[in-house]
Design an enzyme around this catalytic site. Structure first.
Site, PDB file in Angstrom:
ATOM      1  CB  ALA A 107      -0.921   0.008   1.232  1.00 40.38           C
ATOM      2  CB  CYS A 108       0.361   4.570  -1.511  1.00 42.16           C
ATOM      3  SG  CYS A 108      -0.043   3.949  -3.146  1.00 42.16           S
ATOM      4  N   GLY A 109       2.275   4.952   0.941  1.00 44.53           N
ATOM      5  CA  GLY A 109       2.427   5.738   2.148  1.00 44.53           C
ATOM      6  C   GLY A 109       1.952   7.153   1.881  1.00 44.53           C
TER       7      GLY A 109
END
Length: 514
Positions: A107-109
């Protein structure tokens, strides 16, 4: 070393939380660390995981967390010697474990930092870069082990920095109320860059806008990985004066029309796909690229300047899920930063295309044909959601209203909404026939320069955390401890909340109500 000697490597460490941590990353009390992309950390901390290494990751073992599973980092060279003497030692290739495959997630930060009193400072930028650097594990790298798949930062326009540059160039200080700033990726070839600039200037002139100057953005190319450097565009900023509009919304709309016309004009040129506006606005600016999060601030020298001040900053690590990494696809986009995937993207694109002929608004003065299309099948899911949200915003919606229309919550049979906020239920019922949901999982951070906020989609699978401190700063992030705090400064903290700042005010509401 023989290929079959390396055991499968699980991608996650799962730890159970005993309740001592004030902000839990997951609702079930589960702490999950994603190790995809660890190999691309900075050279100072980078590790080559070989078959001879055994690591227990002691930093995750404390009295607060009990390790349930750890990475199996292969077998030692001694084990290989034993295998020769002991046939009973099984080193044969094994079929991949379906559980391990399903358990692999990424998942993106993302996050934002905002001052509740709308006070601009360089400290906001410094904290955002620090938080971004802590999210290196959220992204990946190319084969050169140094080209990141995307990171970026959005803030308000640093007028002090640009005025300082203008004065050195013999240009008058900018009129903040009537000047738009474009962050532009241009063709790398000098001749093509000049052609692209000519098209940009001509479109602005046709629209009655005056180009005040071009500023080559100072960058440190030495920190960029080989593959990112090979595809790196010429990065410049263009300053344009909008003389025929007074209202901020009208100025932003005029800049939006200009950008659309430029994109349309460039589409027929050989260099068309090398021209990209990261942002073109009177309110916000985006610094981004195919970079690791740790080097974004080193690459863009502007971000290190004390003159770069902003009351908020949105930051993002990683690129869009359904595309290959490219400089333009790094995030934040022009309006939002997105953690997750839009799983309904094909349907969303089809519906947007089907509406193009019927979408009308008096604010466009009959120019709807000039700003079509509203979607791009070759772009990412995040870019298309950003485009749809921007279109609603420029059509007269507020930023939070546009996000509520596009990404509704699960509002049916919701006791809090039904009892306390029935008007929210009515809002969703009204718009459900006009816009289908852009379903995630998705955590969305957004800003139009006047408002900064966050919301979840109705699946709720990309939660956010927030902290508010005694010095009137709010932090919202996809993970905890991205910035160091003094505990005594906490006024409130929690998870699954959103916030937005309107002018000098900021309100907290549950994400379910965003």
């Amino acid at each position: 070393m023989a290929l079959q000697s390396v055991a499968p490597i699980p991608q996650l460490v799962h730890c159970s939380n005993n309740g001592r941590s004030p902000a839990q990353p997951f609702r079930n009390g589960l702490f999950v660390v994603d190790f995809v992309g660890l190999y691309c950390k900075s050279k100072r901390t980078r590790r080559k995981f070989g078959a001879s290494e055994h690591r227990s990751f002691p930093q995750f073992i404390s009295r607060n967390y009990s390790v349930k599973a750890v990475l199996d980092l292969g077998r030692s060279d001694a084990a290989l010697d034993q295998s020769a003497a002991s046939p009973s030692l099984d080193l044969k290739p094994k079929v991949a474990d379906l559980h391990d495959i399903i358990a692999e997630r990424g998942a993106c930060g993302v996050g934002f930092i905002a001052n509740l009193e709308n006070k601009a400072s360089h400290g906001i930028i410094e904290d955002a870069l620090t938080a971004l650097g802590c999210m290196e594990h959220r992204g990946g790298c190319g084969a050169d082990n140094d080209s990141g798949d995307g990171s970026g930062l959005m803030s308000s326009i640093p007028w002090d920095l640009f005025d300082n540059w203008a004065n050195k160039q013999g240009i008058s200080s900018f009129d903040k109320l009537h000047t738009g700033v474009g962050m532009v990726f241009l063709p790398k070839d000098d001749d093509l860059m000049k052609e692209a600039k000519k098209v940009v200037v001509n479109i602005f002139r046709q629209e009655g806008l005056e180009v005040l100057g071009w500023r080559p953005v100072p960058v440190n190319v030495s920190v960029v990985g080989y593959y990112a450097k090979e595809t790196m565009p010429n990065i410049q900023q263009v300053f344009v004066k909008v003389v025929k509009e007074e209202n901020v919304e009208d100025i932003e709309r005029e800049l939006y029309i200009c950008r659309k016309l430029i994109e349309k004009a460039a589409s027929s040129e050989s260099w068309g796909n090398e021209l990209y506006f990261c942002s073109l606005s009177n309110q916000t600016i985006v610094y981004k690229g195919m970079l690791r999060s740790e080097i974004l601030g080193l690459f863009y020298s502007d971000l290190q300047s004390d003159l770069y001040k902003s009351p908020f900053a949105i930051y993002h690590r990683r690129y869009s899920t359904n595309t290959s990494p490219r400089w333009p696809l790094a995030q934040p986009m022009r309006l939002l930063g997105h953690n997750g995937e839009i799983n309904t993207i094909q349907g969303n694109l089809n519906w947007m295309q089907s509406r193009e002929a019927s979408l009308k608004s008096p604010v466009w003065n009959g120019r709807e044909n000039e700003i079509r299309p509203y979607g791009n099948p070759t772009a990412s899911d995040s870019a298309n959601l950003d485009s749809a949200a921007e279109f609603l915003l420029r059509s007269g919606r507020s930023a939070e209203e546009a996000l509520m229309i596009l990404v509704p919550e699960g509002y049916k049979n919701h006791p809090t909404l039904s009892i306390k906020y029935p008007e929210v239920v009515d809002f969703y019922d009204y718009y459900k026939g006009q816009m289908e949901p852009w379903d995630g999982p998705a955590l969305l951070l957004f800003s139009d320069g006047k408002t900064v906020g966050a919301c979840l989609d109705r699946n709720g699978l990309r939660p956010a955390r927030y902290w508010r401190t005694s010095d009137n700063v709010v932090y919202v992030a996809s993970e905890v401890r991205s910035v160091s705090f003094i505990t005594s400064k906490f006024l409130m903290f929690g998870k699954s909340l959103s916030a937005w700042m309107d002018g000098a005010q900021l309100w907290f509401v549950p994400l379910a109500l965003c």
